[in-house]
Design a protein around this motif. Sequence first.
Motif, mmCIF file in Angstrom:
data_model
loop_
_atom_site.group_PDB
_atom_site.id
_atom_site.type_symbol
_atom_site.label_atom_id
_atom_site.label_comp_id
_atom_site.label_asym_id
_atom_site.label_seq_id
_atom_site.Cartn_x
_atom_site.Cartn_y
_atom_site.Cartn_z
ATOM 1 N N ALA A 46 0.892 -1.332 -0.071
ATOM 2 C CA ALA A 46 0.075 -0.115 -0.050
ATOM 3 C C ALA A 46 0.696 1.257 0.068
ATOM 4 N N LEU A 49 1.932 1.934 -3.333
ATOM 5 C CA LEU A 49 1.185 2.373 -4.294
ATOM 6 C C LEU A 49 0.799 3.942 -3.942
ATOM 7 N N ALA A 79 -5.257 2.401 -1.835
ATOM 8 C CA ALA A 79 -4.093 2.296 -0.799
ATOM 9 C C ALA A 79 -4.512 2.503 0.430
#
Length: 93
Positions: A46, A49, A79
Amino acid sequence: MNWYVAVPFAVMSMVVAGGGIAAIRTGWMLPRVRNKVFRPRLWGYASLLVAACLVLLIFDSPKAHFPFGDLGMAGTLIALAMMAVAQRPTRGG
């Protein structure tokens, strides 16, 4: 985008990407979030991202023929959802 906005975005992107890579490779987290996160690899993906979305936001401008800003915001929301899932404990405990 002006340089005084693009440079901090680029620096933040590199810092976030470094934290994401560390979380994916070693499971290391910043002390502030270490107690909350149960899945450090998902948190790391995440973070990567988020870093990619910050880079996309740098290239957004009214003259662009591609909606970089929209992709950046959509990716940031995805994310954020990934980070929320990474903070939930597993079903087994």
